[in-house]
Design an enzyme around this catalytic site. Sequence first.
Site, PDB file in Angstrom:
ATOM      1  N   GLN A 431      -5.418 -51.911  -4.656  1.00  0.00           N
ATOM      2  CA  GLN A 431      -5.963 -51.692  -3.317  1.00  0.00           C
ATOM      3  C   GLN A 431      -7.471 -51.921  -3.214  1.00  0.00           C
ATOM      4  O   GLN A 431      -7.971 -52.435  -2.221  1.00  0.00           O
ATOM      5  CB  GLN A 431      -5.610 -50.272  -2.869  1.00  0.00           C
ATOM      6  N   ILE A 436      -8.967 -50.875 -10.355  1.00  0.00           N
ATOM      7  CA  ILE A 436      -8.286 -51.749 -11.306  1.00  0.00           C
ATOM      8  C   ILE A 436      -8.256 -51.143 -12.700  1.00  0.00           C
ATOM      9  O   ILE A 436      -7.400 -51.472 -13.522  1.00  0.00           O
ATOM     10  CB  ILE A 436      -8.943 -53.142 -11.344  1.00  0.00           C
ATOM     11  N   HIS A 478     -15.183 -47.615  -3.420  1.00  0.00           N
ATOM     12  CA  HIS A 478     -14.540 -48.644  -2.610  1.00  0.00           C
ATOM     13  C   HIS A 478     -15.440 -49.858  -2.422  1.00  0.00           C
ATOM     14  O   HIS A 478     -15.201 -50.672  -1.525  1.00  0.00           O
ATOM     15  CB  HIS A 478     -14.140 -48.087  -1.238  1.00  0.00           C
TER      16      HIS A 478
END
Length: 688
Positions: A431, A436, A478
């Site tokens: 996402q 990761i 993010h």
Amino acid sequence: MIEKEILLKAFRLMCCAKSMAETYDANRQICKYVHSTSRGHEAIQLATAFHLKNCDHVSPYYRDESMLLGLGYSPYELMLQLLTKAGDPFTGGRSYYSHPNSKEKDKPKIIHQSSATGMQAIPTTGIAQGIQYLERINSPLLLKTENGELPVVICSLGDGSVTEGEVSEALQFAVLKQLPVIYLVQDNDWGISATAEETRAMNAYEYADGFKGLSKIQIDGTDFTHCYKILSNVINEVRKSRKPWLIHAKVPLLNHHTSGVRKDFYRSEEDLEKDAKDDPFPKLKKLLLENDISNDELEKIETDAAELISADFMKALDSPEPDTNKATEYVFVPTTVTEEKGERNPASKDKIMMVDAALFAIRELMEDHSECIFFGQDVGRRLGGVFREAATLAEQFGDHRVFNTAIQEAYIIGSTVGLSAVGVKPIVEVQFADYIYPGFNQLVSEISKSCYLSCGKYPVSTILRVPIGAYGGGGPYHSGCVETTLLSIKGIKIAYPSNAADMKGLMKAAFYDGNPVVMLEHKGLYWSKVPGTEDAKSIEPSRDYILPFGKANVVLNADKSKIENGESCCIITYGMGVYWAKAAAKKFPGQIEIVDLRTLFPLDEEMIFESVKKHGKCLVLTEEQQNNSFAEALAGRISKECFKWLDGPVEVLGAANIPAIPLNVNLENAVLPNAEKVSEKIKILLSF
């Protein structure tokens, strides 16, 4: 009662395994590469092997030499791997003993096996996932027996490895989807020098209670007849019911953990004597004597086995060493995509955003290839991805082809190994780039090494989509960039498109490449919402448009007169850097050439060096934190290759050297590169 022929076959192979262990131990200086043997585990391994068909898949672990003997591999073949000889049928001398992989038609299939304990659970469960999908679509790729029986998948594990979190992810997915996989857990009470009592709160059989829908059984792994009957029942059940099982087999460890970690280092005589009482070899011999097999016949089998092992060992010793000129072969399989094809700017098409370019490319691939599936967190029905990058795909292709997963990045990434092995073409998504890392073990240990260590038998054909980069206050979890970390892994390809046309062309190329590809997709370019990124939108290329990897693009040319006067420089960049460079170049009309890399591996070094030699001045621009980055490494390579053409040092500009991107937008802007910072670097370059 089991047929005598089967019992005698098991006894003969146990004799071989016993003699092999003794031979290796007696020749420690020759058998110098680390290895484990199966002594104590022979009964359960042989019983398993005897029930497998050519259409089945099995993932043996590093102590499963008896299983390999039972599958039909000769001691000589196994010894070639032990001694890392050129004739090693599995890895050509590249990996350890009992690390097989095979596509032989007359044997069960074996994907690449790594040494990372427990890690095989996810790729092997991915095989079962792929088989289930092929069944669902009635695919001709699905292997069956001559009688039309369906395949099963065996994942062999040591009990100590079940504590790994990735085993949990595999079990979770297997029970959720009810996959035809059997987890065979061999429990010898040890995890190297640590006992089960000090390291595990429960064994695998008890642990299985937490996975609703996982059938289980606990057996004596030293009793061949008991194991043979149980495996027959369970395997036949899975062939029919297509549901997961766990078999927990108690076994003794009669030899060393490995040749390098020897039993006398950490085990007492009392402990070794206790385990010796459960040796499956004398148990099977006693059973045969009780069934009218003479002692003379059994002794002859033992003698013949010892002679075979001795002869095979000498033959293996005399076999050729690997050709060192071939040491770098099989990192990738050759790709068929070598030229740009199709129409990039069709007159009949409208401009589209990058996010739609990816969506449209995947839609076309799924329309053209029934074996293509897409999954990840929140990409399925209802949301279609947190960036709407998979919008409507589930509605069009069904929940069996486009679906959500749990929050388990390791499974999302690692399952593609098994899916690819059976012919499914997975496109998966993590996402955010920041997430990761939980899947990194699978990417490094399994995916990247599979082609190389299987000598090209098992390349992993998959696309991993990774939304990346910072914009608009995404914050520390993010907004990260991970390309340098990814580029440290050999055996994967990495794309980083900066516009819609490149996105679509590279996505198509990635699908047809045959190797693992990571698509880094900048979130700030998806919708061109960031000021100055309008050019990320482009005319949608034709359906057959494809853009090969390793081909950079000059997105802005300098004037010939400026170049000739030494008043120009080049900027080597990618992703959001293209737009910072474009904005900065407006202050220096005609003086700037911008090279968009498009793919980071393979890298178009020819275009890079040509540009640098033309201008003599170079800036490498990245969004990543600058120190020790890919950009700095590239600058060093440029300096070496283009030294005599340079007017001054190669400049590098990246983000500030901080561990994360701050949430506050003002702080975010302060640490990231921008057009103004690029302009300052250009001024320095043009002053030379």
